[in-house]
Structures are given as structure tokens and as C-alpha cells.
Design a protein around this motif. Structure first.
Motif, short mmCIF file in Angstrom:
data_model
loop_
_atom_site.label_atom_id
_atom_site.label_comp_id
_atom_site.label_asym_id
_atom_site.label_seq_id
_atom_site.Cartn_x
_atom_site.Cartn_y
_atom_site.Cartn_z
N PHE A 176 79.00 43.21 42.08
CA PHE A 176 79.79 43.46 40.87
C PHE A 176 79.53 44.86 40.34
O PHE A 176 78.41 45.37 40.41
CB PHE A 176 79.47 42.41 39.80
CG PHE A 176 79.79 41.01 40.23
CD1 PHE A 176 81.07 40.51 40.09
CD2 PHE A 176 78.82 40.21 40.83
CE1 PHE A 176 81.38 39.22 40.52
CE2 PHE A 176 79.11 38.94 41.27
CZ PHE A 176 80.40 38.44 41.11
N LYS A 177 80.57 45.46 39.81
CA LYS A 177 80.50 46.78 39.20
C LYS A 177 80.55 46.60 37.68
O LYS A 177 81.48 46.01 37.15
CB LYS A 177 81.68 47.65 39.65
CG LYS A 177 81.56 48.17 41.06
CD LYS A 177 80.56 49.31 41.16
CE LYS A 177 80.59 49.95 42.55
NZ LYS A 177 79.62 51.06 42.67
N ASP A 178 79.51 47.11 37.03
CA ASP A 178 79.45 46.99 35.57
C ASP A 178 80.32 48.07 34.94
O ASP A 178 79.88 49.17 34.67
CB ASP A 178 78.00 47.13 35.09
CG ASP A 178 77.89 47.01 33.59
OD1 ASP A 178 78.69 46.27 33.00
OD2 ASP A 178 77.01 47.67 33.00
N GLN A 195 78.01 49.11 29.10
CA GLN A 195 77.29 50.03 30.00
C GLN A 195 75.82 49.61 30.14
O GLN A 195 74.90 50.39 29.92
CB GLN A 195 77.36 51.47 29.46
CG GLN A 195 78.75 52.07 29.50
CD GLN A 195 79.22 52.33 30.92
OE1 GLN A 195 78.49 52.85 31.73
NE2 GLN A 195 80.45 51.93 31.21
N SER A 196 75.59 48.35 30.50
CA SER A 196 74.22 47.84 30.59
C SER A 196 73.50 48.34 31.84
O SER A 196 72.27 48.30 31.91
CB SER A 196 74.23 46.31 30.59
OG SER A 196 74.98 45.81 31.68
N ALA A 240 74.90 54.14 37.05
CA ALA A 240 75.69 53.18 37.82
C ALA A 240 75.11 53.01 39.23
O ALA A 240 74.53 53.93 39.80
CB ALA A 240 77.14 53.64 37.90
N LEU A 241 75.26 51.81 39.77
CA LEU A 241 74.75 51.52 41.12
C LEU A 241 75.58 52.25 42.17
O LEU A 241 76.81 52.29 42.09
CB LEU A 241 74.82 50.02 41.38
CG LEU A 241 73.86 49.15 40.57
CD1 LEU A 241 74.38 47.73 40.51
CD2 LEU A 241 72.48 49.17 41.15
N THR A 242 74.90 52.82 43.14
CA THR A 242 75.61 53.47 44.25
C THR A 242 76.00 52.39 45.27
O THR A 242 75.45 51.29 45.29
CB THR A 242 74.71 54.50 44.93
OG1 THR A 242 73.57 53.84 45.50
CG2 THR A 242 74.23 55.55 43.93
N GLU A 243 76.96 52.74 46.13
CA GLU A 243 77.38 51.80 47.18
C GLU A 243 76.23 51.47 48.11
O GLU A 243 76.09 50.34 48.59
CB GLU A 243 78.55 52.39 47.95
CG GLU A 243 79.86 52.45 47.17
CD GLU A 243 81.01 52.94 48.02
OE1 GLU A 243 80.81 53.10 49.24
OE2 GLU A 243 82.09 53.18 47.47
N GLU A 258 83.80 37.05 35.47
CA GLU A 258 83.55 38.49 35.30
C GLU A 258 82.39 38.75 34.33
O GLU A 258 82.37 39.74 33.60
CB GLU A 258 84.81 39.22 34.82
CG GLU A 258 85.94 39.19 35.83
CD GLU A 258 87.10 40.09 35.44
OE1 GLU A 258 87.10 40.59 34.30
OE2 GLU A 258 87.98 40.28 36.29
N GLU A 259 81.41 37.85 34.34
CA GLU A 259 80.25 38.01 33.46
C GLU A 259 79.41 39.23 33.82
O GLU A 259 78.71 39.79 32.96
CB GLU A 259 79.38 36.75 33.51
CG GLU A 259 78.85 36.40 34.90
CD GLU A 259 78.01 35.15 34.91
OE1 GLU A 259 76.97 35.13 34.22
OE2 GLU A 259 78.39 34.19 35.61
N HIS A 260 79.46 39.63 35.08
CA HIS A 260 78.68 40.80 35.50
C HIS A 260 79.57 42.00 35.80
O HIS A 260 79.10 42.99 36.36
CB HIS A 260 77.86 40.46 36.74
CG HIS A 260 76.90 39.33 36.56
ND1 HIS A 260 76.05 39.25 35.47
CD2 HIS A 260 76.67 38.21 37.30
CE1 HIS A 260 75.33 38.15 35.56
NE2 HIS A 260 75.69 37.49 36.66
N GLY A 261 80.83 41.93 35.46
CA GLY A 261 81.74 43.02 35.74
C GLY A 261 82.75 42.63 36.80
O GLY A 261 82.96 41.45 37.11
#
Length: 978
Positions: free
Chosen positions: A497-499, A504-505, A509-512, A553-556
């Protein structure tokens, strides 16, 4: 000359026994010292009626012995002196003129340093005085009613005077008085003794010292009615909250301790640093700990809390940035003491900011002054966690939370946190897992690369926890499955999941690549857990969580879109089947669990973007319907379902993943008895394929290779240790290239040389007259060519280098293809080993003999050849006694026996001959079990093989083949006769 008369020496009686006793009192062995002390004291019992002179001499000798520099002398003489004084003054004699005053005078005179001695001798006398005072106090002769109070004050004055003159002895002097307070309390002595001690502490300016604090606290606890000197401590309590700054200065022996309160002059610092922790720390912290426990039970107190004391006195005091290494050393001693001895609530409070920073810095570099202490501290934490697993939560929070750093293990180049988390119990993990989740979301840095590194480390810790709990098996605590699923759900959150919400928790942002890492870790976790039946359902829990989180979509936002279309329908249908399987109570539980696992992992592959996984779900639906659906349908078409199931398992087994390997083995084991001839052919056909690029092209659809390569390349992001990807080398085939044949290496080396020579020849031909090694051409060679000629040279060079790249690419493809085929054959052999264990008595199992024998002979990889022989060996091992394959017609078995003999005639490795012999004898036993009269025909087959061995150059049957046959014949003959 007058005769030479010598003066006659007078007789002098020497008590040799007494001399030996005094000698033994200085022995380094405890038992000898104690025995000597007992022997000495027994000479002065009341029944022996010793004279005053004898007692004085003994006291003089003992006090003088206390000044000896021998290591154990002070201990032995001190014990003897204490017991002697207690005995002599415990039963007073009417005729005796010996009193306490006499003892005090002897003590003072015998331990007095006159000034004419050497430095060492003076030190010995000072120690003698100290030990003498301790012996007098312990004997309790000063506290008897008839003894003048001035004798007590004299002891105090002499001891405190020694503490003032010799600061390096101050701690020992303070210890004697501190213990005396407890002695007075035990004897219920008058409070005036303690009051006089406190008065003299203040008059000697020793009240605001560590020793003074300890004595004050002991007196306040044991003699609460005593009158304490005023204006020394607020509320007459050194541990009052308003004294925190003053207490901090005192405990670290600051010279400015009393300046603010105007106390006249200050006690000198002890001057000499001591590597041992001051005794005052223990009574101070023990009382603060007790106060904190009382405060927690809602009783109010003006005393410092343990946490405030630790922060102010230890963290901001001993571990302050400006503190010396010596004070930080004391700080580590305190830390180790609390970690090792104090209850969990207090031990959890000591991971403060300055301490953790110092611990991290000292651990990071081996040659730092306090590195050994830091290592000891880290090991102390691990030891406490191993004894008290609940402490793992406080340790991890302290080292990685607000006071520490997420990358503590990386910064210190240790595995401290990793070793802690694997010992954590359920209670600790309930705190650790949410902490790690929050740290993954926000690693405390905005740098994307640093955040990725921290997240990778945290993922590794999660995996370490899962592996440690999985290995615990059925001994796992109740509720552990939920916490392990929680870890997998954390991975799900960040892997799929993408936040992109407004909160913006997740920052940064996480990379692929990080998300791919988390997906790989999910596979690794499931791989570890499914080995334990208790955790067989975790894969289903994971895919269900992904599905539910995608809906809510609780985690994005979900990373892939499968809301509509055939893929969505396939996944939806699979979940329906999973739900039905979960509700099945009857039937073969292993089969149900195996199918649930297969469904779950196939859905997971869909979520991972595998294009083939959706079609595999359709095939699974077919298998599910035939195996678990209508009974009539199951009887008619179960063979088709089992064949399809084998193909699905092979598609999983072909992937270099430990998870897929374990899953395929579990599912295959559950349905092995349903495998048909076609299914078995699918397995053995892989064994027949070549271990080369051609073999790979034969087995796989090359159009899909590019897509699969992209997936596999991402699987092992940070090394094989934590990855789910299986490296062929890991199973012993690391030597496959070298062991397959020396020919491979030679051919490879020769090939490299020839390819290099061809490349150079083509390069020279393209350059023509402008050869790079032609010095005669010089720089003028280029100027002789026009533009068209230069362009022609460039074109030729481009062709040469393209051909070179293609050649290198082909070489890599060949190497990769060989590794893939070796890996695939390994997996198939694992499945066949399961099959022969479960289905060795089936006639169909005999079809494995020839493919295994051919593989043992043809394989260029020694590990594969050996493994094929091992599977065949396992087969023959299982077929013992009546567990032989049951046959209806002997004709095909006769053909099999002849084919095995034909296979044995080929030249192969030594293991091949042994395998052929085992296979042949297995078939012989099967034929004889079916019909004993077949023995004559079997003899003929062996005779034909023997004849071919003797007459044909093409027959390479080894002698051991016939030796094994002869041995079996002997055994069979004995059974027949019996």
C-alpha cells in the motif's frame, strides 16, 4: 692464658604452637585462617584462665599483625582479634584489671605511624588502624553499659581523622561507620552513639560526601528518633527532591558540593580514582527504588523518584558530555548493576539519552577507552533478557526509541538488538512490534537512502523474531500466533500500500525497492512458519488481510489494480474456495491445509504481479472441484485433477524460493497417493532434460523468461541471509561447476582464451592499417584516412564489439540456464523422495527406477548425480520385507529388469553401478515376491549380462554388480531351505 669461658645462654621458652597459629592466620586459604583463629581463641577461654599479661601480648601481636603487608594477614588477624575481644570481655573476670581503655591504647600505639617509616610502612599502619577499628566495633565491647562513652568517641575521632588526612582511605573509613550503624541497631543501642557519629561527620566536613550520605540514610532509617544536625540537608534527607542538584555533585565527588550552602570548607576529593563502585550508590538507589514503589501505591513523598535521580545524577552527571572517562566508567558500573540486580520497573528506567549515546559511541570503535565496559553492558542487557524475557521491551525501546537510534546495531557493528528481540516473550513482543511499525513509518530521517537502510534493518529484526518463534514450535506461548500475524500484517501494510493520505504518516515515502524487500520478507516469514503445523494458516491470514485492507484503504492505495476483469474474478473465486476449505471439519486435515496453503500462495503471487498466477488459480479451481467436490465426479476425473496439481506444483518448484519449495513439498506430500502415471511422467521428464540452455528451452516457455527475470532479480535485495531466494550453492552444489568434471573448467578456460584470440583478430582486421599496437604508424595513420574510410572503420568496430557483447551475453545465459535446471532437478528429486516414502509399495513407483539411474549417469553435476542415487537408496530402504511393490502382471517388470541391466552396462561414475545394483535387486525381490518360480528367469538375465561383460567391449558392468547379486543369492538360498 685464661680459659675462654662463654656466657651461658638462658633458657627461653618459645611456644611453637602459638607461632604456627600466628603464621596460619596470614594464610591465603580461608579454611586455614579460620582454623587458626579458632585455635587461638580457644586458648583464652574462661576455663583456661589466661592472665592479663597473656591477653595483652596476644592483643599486641594481633594489632601488630594488622599492619602486615602480607595479602591475607589483615583478614585472618582481624577475625581472630574480633573473636578474642568478644570472648575476653563477654565474660568479665573479677581479678582482671584489663579494660576497654587498655585495648584502645594498645590499638592506638601498635597502629601509630610515627613518621620515620617508609611510605609503604605508613600505608600498612593506616590500614592496620582501620582494620583494628573495625574489629573493635564488630566485637561490640564499646557498647556495653560499663564502658565509658568517650571510648566510642575516641574510635570515631581516630577513624574520621584518618579519613581527613588520607582521602584515599575515606571510603573505607566511611564504610566502617556505616556498618556500625546497623550493628548499633541490631543491639538496640542508645541513639546517642549515632548522634555523635553524625555530629563528628559534620564537624569533619564529611556529611556532604558519598560516605556521609550513606551513613545519614542508614541512621535515618534505623534511628528515626535521633537528633540530626540541622542545616545540612533539606528535611534532613539527602534524597529530598530539592536536593537533586546537590546530591548529583556529592555522588560524583564534586569539590564544589557545599559551596552554595556556605558550609565552612569542603571535604577533599578522595584523590585516587577507584575502579570499583562506591558503596554509597547501593544504599542511595535502593532507598530511591523503595520510595518509587511506595509512590506507585499512591503514597506521597518529597523524595526524588528513581527516574529523576538517574536522569539528574547518573545521566546528566556521570554521563554528561564533559564528564571524564573515569566517571563514565562508574556510570557503566551502575548501569550493569541495575540491569543485573534491580526489579524490572527500575531496570527499565536506565536507558537514558546520554548513557545510550555513550554506549553507542564506545561500542562502535574497539580501541576506545570504555569499549570493553560498553561490550560488558551490552552483554549484560542480553543476559538479563535471557533470564527475564519481559525486559526485552524496555531494552529495545531504550536502545532504539527516543533515547537511542533506529540503526543501533548498524552503528555499533553488533547484533545486540537482534539477540534481544529473539529472546522476547509474548508480553515484550506486544510492545516491540508496534514500536517497530512506528519506526518503519517514521525512521527519524528525511533522507530516503538512510530511511531505506533503517527499514531494511527493522524488516530483518521482524524476520529474526518470526524465525525464533517458529523454531520454538509447539512450545510457543498462547497468543503467539496473533503477534506473529501482526508482524506479517505490518509487512503487508508497507509492502502493498502507498500512503497517499492527508496524514502523511509514512515519512519519507517508501521506495519500490523497499516495498519489494518487504514482500520478500513476507515470503521468508511464511516459509519459516508453515514448517510448524500450528502456524499452517498464516498464509491465508496474510492474503485475507491484503484483500480487506485493499477494500477499506486503511493503509492507503493498493499498489496493483485488480478491481475488475478476469484476474479479479479468479481471486474472488479462490477466496470462496478458501472459505469453504476453512469450514471443512471432516476429511483429511493435511490435504485441506495443503490446498489452503497452495491457494493462499497463488493469490499472493497474483498480488505480487505474477502474470501466470491468475491462470494457475483457474487450474486450482479445477483441482479443488475434482478433489473436494462431488464424490462421483471425484472418482471419474480425479486423475486429471492430480495431473493438473502436479503441473501447478512444478511451476512453483521451478522458482528459486525456499517458500515455494517448502509449499510444493507439503502439498505434494498430502496428495502423493493420488499421483497418476501422467503426473509422474511430468516429474521424470524434467530429470531427462539436459542441464543446459537447450534443456531450459525445452522445459520452459522462453517468452515468459524476461518477465520472470525481473521478478527474481528483485527477490534478493540485501543478501541471501534474510532472503527467501534459494541459492543453488546453499545445498552443496557450490562445487557443482568444479565437481561436475575438470573438463568444464578446462573447456571454460580454453574457451575464454580462444574467444579472446578471436576477438583480437577481428579487432585487428577491422582496424586494418591503423593497428593499435603498430608504433610505426604513429599519429599520422589517422591523417592518412579520409572521412569515408574512418566511417568504414567505425562501422566495422561497432560490429566487432556487438558480436563480443552477444557472445558474453550468451555465455551468461548458458550459465544461468544451467543453474536454473540444476535447481529445478533438485526440487523434483525432493518431491520424488517424498513420493517413494509414501508410495513405495505402489507398482507405479517402479517407473522411477530408470529415470533416476539415467540421471545418476548423465548429470554433469556431481550433487545431482549423488542426490539421484540417494533417492533410489531411500526407495530400496523403504521396500523391506512385505513392503514391496504389488504387481498384477510380471511381463512389464521383466522388461524393466532387462532395461536396468542394459543401463548398468553403460560407463558411469562409481555411484551409478551401486544404484543399478540396488534397482536390479529391488525388481528381483518384487518378481520373486509375485512368483518364486521366476528365479530361474532372473538367473538367466544375470547370466546374459555376465556374458556381455566378458565378450562385449561396449559392456561396462562393474564387478560389484555381480557381487551384490551373489550375496542376495546366498541369502535367498538360506530362506528357501528354511
Amino acid at each position: 692464658m685464661a680459659p675462654n669461658h662463654k656466657r651461658r645462654r638462658e633458657a627461653f621458652n618459645v611456644d611453637t604452637k602459638l607461632v604456627e597459629i600466628y603464621e596460619d592466620l596470614a594464610s591465603e586459604k580461608d579454611e586455614i585462617r579460620l582454623k587458626a583463629a579458632q585455635a587461638l581463641v580457644s586458648q583464652f577461654t574462661s576455663d583456661k584462665n589466661p592472665t592479663d599479661e597473656q591477653i595483652k601480648k596476644a592483643l599486641q601481636r594481633l594489632f601488630r599483625g594488622l599492619c602486615s603487608s602480607r595479602k591475607a594477614a589483615r583478614i585472618g588477624f582481624s577475625i581472630a582479634l574480633t573473636e578474642l575481644l568478644s570472648q575476653v570481655f563477654g565474660s568479665p573476670r573479677d581479678s582482671s584489671e584489663l579494660n576497654v581503655s587498655t585495648v584502645m591504647n594498645i590499638w592506638e600505639s601498635q597502629t601509630n605511624a610515627t613518621g620515620g617509616e617508609s611510605g609503604q610502612e605508613q600505608r600498612d599502619h593506616h590500614f592496620g588502624r582501620l582494620f583494628g577499628a573495625e574489629a573493635i566495633i564488630k566485637s561490640s565491647i564499646l557498647f556495653k553499659a560499663a564502658v565509658p562513652f568517650t571510648e566510642w568517641t575516641k574510635v570515631l575521632d581516630l577513624v574520621l581523622d584518618l579519613a581527613q588526612k588520607k582521602p584515599w582511605l575515606r571510603e573505607e573509613c566511611g564504610w566502617i561507620i556505616y556498618r556500625c550503624v546497623y550493628e548499633l541497631a541490631a543491639q538496640k543501642a542508645d541513639a546517642k552513639f549515632v548522634e555523635s557519629a553524625l555530629e563528628r561527620l559534620c564537624s569533619n566536613e564529611l556529611a556532604r560526601t558519598p560516605e556521609g550520605v550513606a551513613i545519614w540514610l542508614a541512621a535515618k532509617d534505623l534511628f528515626s528518633d535521633a537528633k540530626f544536625p540541622s542545616k545540612i540537608w533539606k528535611h534532613d534527607d539527602p534524597l529530598d527532591a530539592r536536593e537533586r542538584t546537590q546530591l548529583a555533585k556529592v555522588m560524583k565527588e564534586s569539590s564544589s558540593a557545599d559551596s552554595e550552602n556556605g558550609q565552612g570548607g569542603n571535604a577533599k576529593s578522595s584523590g585516587v580514582w577507584n575502579s570499583k563502585l562506591h558503596f554509597a550508590w547501593d544504599p542511595v538507589m535502593t532507598r530511591l527504588g523503595d520510595s518509587s514503589a511506595k509512590e506507585s501505591s499512591k503514597s506521597k513523598s518529597s523524595r526524588l523518584s528513581f527516574a529523576d535521580f538517574w536522569t539528574e545524577v547518573v545521566d546528566n552527571g556521570l554521563f554528561a558530555a564533559a564528564s571524564s572517562d573515569e566517571r563514565k566508567y562508574w556510570g557503566f558500573l551502575l548501569f550493569n548493576k541495575v540491569i543485573g540486580e534491580y526489579p524490572l520497573p527500575l531496570a527499565s528506567l536506565v536507558f537514558t539519552k546520554n548513557l545510550v549515546r555513550c554506549l553507542t559511541n564506545q561500542l562502535a570503535v574497539e580501541d576506545r577507552y570504555l569499549n570493553r565496559m560498553a561490550v560488558k553492558a551490552a552483554k549484560g542487557i542480553q543476559t538479563r533478557v535471557s533470564k527475564d524475557p519481559e525486559f526485552a521491551a524496555a531494552s529495545v525501546k531504550g536502545l532504539m526509541g527516543s533515547s537511542g537510534a533506529v540503526n543501533f546495531d548498524q552503528a555499533t557493528k553488533t547484533k545486540t538488538v537482534e539477540k534481544i528481540v529473539v529472546e522476547a516473550n509474548l508480553g515484550a513482543l506486544k510492545q516491540i512490534v508496534p514500536l517497530f511499525e512506528s519506526l518503519i513509518a517514521s525512521p527519524g530521517t528525511t533522507d530516503s537512502k538512510a530511511a531505506a537502510s533503517s527499514r531494511q534493518f527493522l524488516a530483518g529484526l521482524f524476520l529474526a523474531i518470526v524465525r525464533s518463534r517458529a523454531s520454538a514450535g509447539d512450545e510457543a506461548e498462547e497468543g503467539m500466533q496473533k503477534i506473529l500475524e501482526k508482524i506479517l500484517f505490518v509487512f503487508v501494510r508497507f509492502a502493498y500500500f502507498k500512503d497517499e493520505g492527508r496524514d502523511q504518516s509514512v515519512v519519507p515515502a517508501l521506495t519500490e525497492q523497499t516495498q519489494e524487500l518487504f514482500r520478500s520478507r513476507i515470503n521468508s516469514c511464511i516459509n519459516s512458519l508453515i514448517a510448524t503445523p500450528k502456524y499452517a494458516g498464516v498464509a491465508y491470514a496474510v492474503v485475507r488481510k491484503i484483500r480487506d485492507a485493499a477494500k477499506s484503504e486503511e493503509h492507503g492505495k493498493f499498489i496493483i489494480n485488480i478491481e475488475e476483469g478476469p484476474i479479479h474474478d479468479s481471486v474472488k473465486g479462490a477466496f470462496k474456495s478458501l472459505k469453504k476449505l476453512s469450514n471443512m471439519e471432516k476429511g483429511e486435515k493435511a490435504g485441506i491445509n495443503a490446498f489452503k496453503l497452495l491457494y493462499s500462495l497463488t493469490i499472493l503471487q497474483v498480488y505480487n504481479g505474477d502474470a501466470d498466477a491468475a491462470s494457475m488459480l483457474e487450474e486450482l479451481d479445477f483441482c479443488y472441484t475434482k478433489i473436494f467436490g462431488d464424490k462421483k465426479s471425484k472418482k471419474e476425473e480425479t486423475s486429471d485433477a492430480s495431473d493438473a496439481l502436479v503441473e501447478i506444483l512444478l511451476s512453483f518448484a521451478s522458482k528459486p524460493s525456499q517458500l515455494f519449495r517448502r509449499m510444493s513439498e507439503q502439498v505434494f506430500g498430502a496428495f502423493a497417493t493420488n499421483i497418476t502415471e501422467n503426473g509422474l511422467d511430468s516429474l521424470t521428464s524434467i530429470l531427462e532434460a539436459k542441464e543446459s540452455l537447450a534443456g531450459q528451452q525445452e522445459m520452459f516457455d522462453q517468452q515468459d523468461d524476461d518477465d520472470e527475470e525481473g521478478d527474481e532479480s528483485m527477490m534478493d535485495i540485501d543478501g541471501a541471509d534474510d532472503s527467501d531466494v534459494e541459492v543453488i550453492d546453499a545445498e552443496g552444489s557450490d562445487n557443482s561447476d568444479s565437481d561436475s568434471s575438470s573438463e568444464d573448467d578446462t573447456t571454460s578456460n580454453n574457451g575464454d582464451d580462444s574467444e579472446e584470440a578471436i576477438f583480437e583478430a577481428k579487432l585487428l582486421a577491422a582496424l586494418g592499417n591503423a593497428r593499435a599496437d603498430d608504433e610505426g604508424s604513429g599519429s599520422g595513420s589517422d591523417s592518412d584516412m579520409n572521412d569515408d574510410e574512418m566511417e568504414e572503420v567505425d562501422t566495422q568496430l561497432a560490429k566487432v564489439f556487438k558480436a563480443r557483447r552477444d557472445a558474453l551475453g550468451q555465455k551468461k545465459d548458458k550459465k544461468d540456464a544451467k543453474e536454473n535446471m540444476v535447481n529445478f532437478k533438485n526440487r523434483v528429486l525432493d518431491l520424488l523422495e517424498i513420493y517413494v516414502k509414501k508410495c513405495h509399495s505402489k507398482l507405479l513407483a517402479l517407473d522411477l527406477l530408470l529415470p533416476l539411474l539415467r540421471l545418476a549417469r548423465r548429470s554433469t553435476v556431481k550433487q545431482i548425480s549423488t542426490k539421484a542415487g540417494a533417492v533410489l537408496r531411500e526407495y530400496t530402504k523403504q521396500c523391506k520385507g512385505s513392503a514391496l511393490p504389488t504387481i498384477e502382471s510380471a511381463e512389464p517388470v521383466w522388461e524393466l529388469l532387462k532395461s536396468i541391466h542394459a543401463e548398468a552396462s553403460h560407463s558411469g561414475p562409481p555411484a551409478h553401478t551401486s544404484a543399478c545394483s540396488q534397482a536390479s535387486l529391488l525388481v528381483v525381490k518384487t518378481l520373486v515376491a509375485h512368483d518364486k518360480d521366476t528365479i530361474a528367469g532372473i538367473v538367466d538375465v544375470y547370466a546374459d549380462t555376465r556374458k556381455a561383460q566378458l565378450l562385449s567391449k561396449k559392456c561396462h558392468v562393474q564387478a560389484s554388480f555381480f557381487s551384490d547379486w551373489n550375496n542376495w543369492c546366498v541369502s535367498f538360498g538360506k530362506q528357501t531351505k528354511n
